[in-house]
Design a protein around this motif. Structure first.
Motif, PDB file in Angstrom:
ATOM      1  N   GLU A 249       0.770  -1.210   0.019  1.00 49.76           N
ATOM      2  CA  GLU A 249      -0.020   0.143  -0.068  1.00 49.76           C
ATOM      3  C   GLU A 249       0.952   1.292  -0.052  1.00 49.76           C
ATOM      4  N   ARG A 250       1.920   1.197   0.702  1.00 55.47           N
ATOM      5  CA  ARG A 250       2.729   2.324   0.662  1.00 55.47           C
ATOM      6  C   ARG A 250       3.545   2.416  -0.622  1.00 55.47           C
ATOM      7  N   ASP A 251       3.813   1.463  -1.450  1.00 59.92           N
ATOM      8  CA  ASP A 251       4.298   1.487  -2.465  1.00 59.92           C
ATOM      9  C   ASP A 251       3.256   2.277  -3.739  1.00 59.92           C
ATOM     10  N   GLU A 252       2.215   1.826  -3.471  1.00 55.05           N
ATOM     11  CA  GLU A 252       0.891   2.536  -4.312  1.00 55.05           C
ATOM     12  C   GLU A 252       0.949   3.841  -3.892  1.00 55.05           C
ATOM     13  N   ALA A 253       0.785   4.101  -2.684  1.00 54.80           N
ATOM     14  CA  ALA A 253       0.574   5.560  -2.230  1.00 54.80           C
ATOM     15  C   ALA A 253       1.767   6.378  -2.802  1.00 54.80           C
ATOM     16  N   TRP A 254       2.992   5.807  -2.777  1.00 54.16           N
ATOM     17  CA  TRP A 254       4.179   6.582  -3.115  1.00 54.16           C
ATOM     18  C   TRP A 254       3.893   7.067  -4.880  1.00 54.16           C
ATOM     19  N   LYS A 255       3.370   5.955  -5.744  1.00 54.78           N
ATOM     20  CA  LYS A 255       3.036   6.258  -7.054  1.00 54.78           C
ATOM     21  C   LYS A 255       2.035   7.580  -7.250  1.00 54.78           C
ATOM     22  N   HIS A 256       0.980   7.529  -6.416  1.00 54.50           N
ATOM     23  CA  HIS A 256       0.074   8.519  -6.223  1.00 54.50           C
ATOM     24  C   HIS A 256       0.561   9.860  -5.672  1.00 54.50           C
ATOM     25  N   ILE A 257       1.478   9.708  -4.714  1.00 56.72           N
ATOM     26  CA  ILE A 257       2.171  11.336  -4.476  1.00 56.72           C
ATOM     27  C   ILE A 257       3.225  11.598  -5.445  1.00 56.72           C
ATOM     28  N   ARG A 258       3.889  10.975  -6.066  1.00 56.59           N
ATOM     29  CA  ARG A 258       4.675  11.157  -7.315  1.00 56.59           C
ATOM     30  C   ARG A 258       3.698  11.908  -8.439  1.00 56.59           C
ATOM     31  N   ALA A 259       2.789  11.422  -8.772  1.00 51.23           N
ATOM     32  CA  ALA A 259       1.759  11.759  -9.971  1.00 51.23           C
ATOM     33  C   ALA A 259       1.329  13.106  -9.445  1.00 51.23           C
ATOM     34  N   ALA A 260       0.922  13.334  -8.126  1.00 50.42           N
ATOM     35  CA  ALA A 260       0.299  14.521  -7.771  1.00 50.42           C
ATOM     36  C   ALA A 260       1.444  15.584  -7.537  1.00 50.42           C
ATOM     37  N   ALA A 261       2.408  15.153  -7.114  1.00 49.63           N
ATOM     38  CA  ALA A 261       3.695  16.279  -7.214  1.00 49.63           C
ATOM     39  C   ALA A 261       3.810  16.807  -8.502  1.00 49.63           C
ATOM     40  N   LYS A 262       4.087  15.965  -9.580  1.00 44.49           N
ATOM     41  CA  LYS A 262       4.155  16.393 -10.966  1.00 44.49           C
ATOM     42  C   LYS A 262       3.075  17.249 -11.463  1.00 44.49           C
ATOM     43  N   LYS A 263       1.736  16.756 -10.933  1.00 45.01           N
ATOM     44  CA  LYS A 263       0.595  17.695 -11.474  1.00 45.01           C
ATOM     45  C   LYS A 263       0.764  19.122 -10.924  1.00 45.01           C
ATOM     46  N   PHE A 264       1.259  19.323  -9.533  1.00 48.69           N
ATOM     47  CA  PHE A 264       1.171  20.573  -8.809  1.00 48.69           C
ATOM     48  C   PHE A 264       2.564  21.160  -8.807  1.00 48.69           C
ATOM     49  N   ASP A 265       3.466  20.563  -9.619  1.00 45.72           N
ATOM     50  CA  ASP A 265       5.030  21.001  -9.797  1.00 45.72           C
ATOM     51  C   ASP A 265       5.515  21.175  -8.414  1.00 45.72           C
ATOM     52  N   VAL A 266       5.634  20.123  -7.492  1.00 47.28           N
ATOM     53  CA  VAL A 266       6.195  20.122  -6.339  1.00 47.28           C
ATOM     54  C   VAL A 266       7.451  19.160  -6.474  1.00 47.28           C
ATOM     55  N   GLU A 267       8.619  19.662  -6.108  1.00 49.47           N
ATOM     56  CA  GLU A 267       9.907  18.889  -6.487  1.00 49.47           C
ATOM     57  C   GLU A 267       9.951  17.848  -5.271  1.00 49.47           C
ATOM     58  N   VAL A 268      10.318  16.689  -5.892  1.00 51.80           N
ATOM     59  CA  VAL A 268      10.625  15.517  -4.968  1.00 51.80           C
ATOM     60  C   VAL A 268      11.847  14.760  -5.128  1.00 51.80           C
ATOM     61  N   ASN A 269      12.705  14.879  -4.076  1.00 51.26           N
ATOM     62  CA  ASN A 269      13.984  14.261  -4.357  1.00 51.26           C
ATOM     63  C   ASN A 269      14.246  12.815  -4.328  1.00 51.26           C
ATOM     64  N   GLU A 270      13.479  12.365  -3.515  1.00 54.32           N
ATOM     65  CA  GLU A 270      13.362  10.678  -3.262  1.00 54.32           C
ATOM     66  C   GLU A 270      12.693  10.174  -4.401  1.00 54.32           C
ATOM     67  N   THR A 271      13.393   8.994  -4.774  1.00 51.82           N
ATOM     68  CA  THR A 271      12.753   8.223  -5.951  1.00 51.82           C
ATOM     69  C   THR A 271      11.997   6.869  -5.280  1.00 51.82           C
ATOM     70  N   ASP A 272      12.072   6.859  -3.921  1.00 51.29           N
ATOM     71  CA  ASP A 272      11.191   5.572  -3.370  1.00 51.29           C
ATOM     72  C   ASP A 272      10.999   6.253  -1.884  1.00 51.29           C
TER      73      ASP A 272
END
Length: 82
Positions: free
Chosen positions: A50-73
């Motif tokens: 569930e954390r793996d899936e949530a991370w995918k959702h967060i990464r997609a939302a970060a891209k959508k809202f132009d939020v920089e995410v340094n972590e890949t996992d």
């Protein structure tokens, strides 16, 4: 970050949460995305899958809202740069 009351949260689609099944960590704007990342390791009662899936959702939302995410996992959160 806009404050979500319970009625607002209830009106949101499950797809708008990092953890849709549990309806935890809303991802409605950039501020909520940053908060979801900051609080990610505090979420209880979820599996690593569930954390793996949530991370995918967060990464997609970060891209959508132009939020920089340094972590890949999500396992890198709080570890700092080496």
């Amino acid at each position: 970050m806009s404050k979500l009351d319970q009625e607002d949260r209830d009106d949101m689609s499950a797809k708008q949460f990092a953890f849709p099944k549990q309806r935890k960590e809303p991802l409605e704007d950039a501020s909520h995305v940053r908060n979801a990342i900051a609080r990610f390791n505090q979420v209880q009662g979820v599996t690593d899958h569930e954390r793996d899936e949530a991370w995918k959702h967060i990464r997609a939302a970060a891209k959508k809202f132009d939020v920089e995410v340094n972590e890949t996992d999500w396992r890198e959160i709080g570890k700092g740069k080496k």
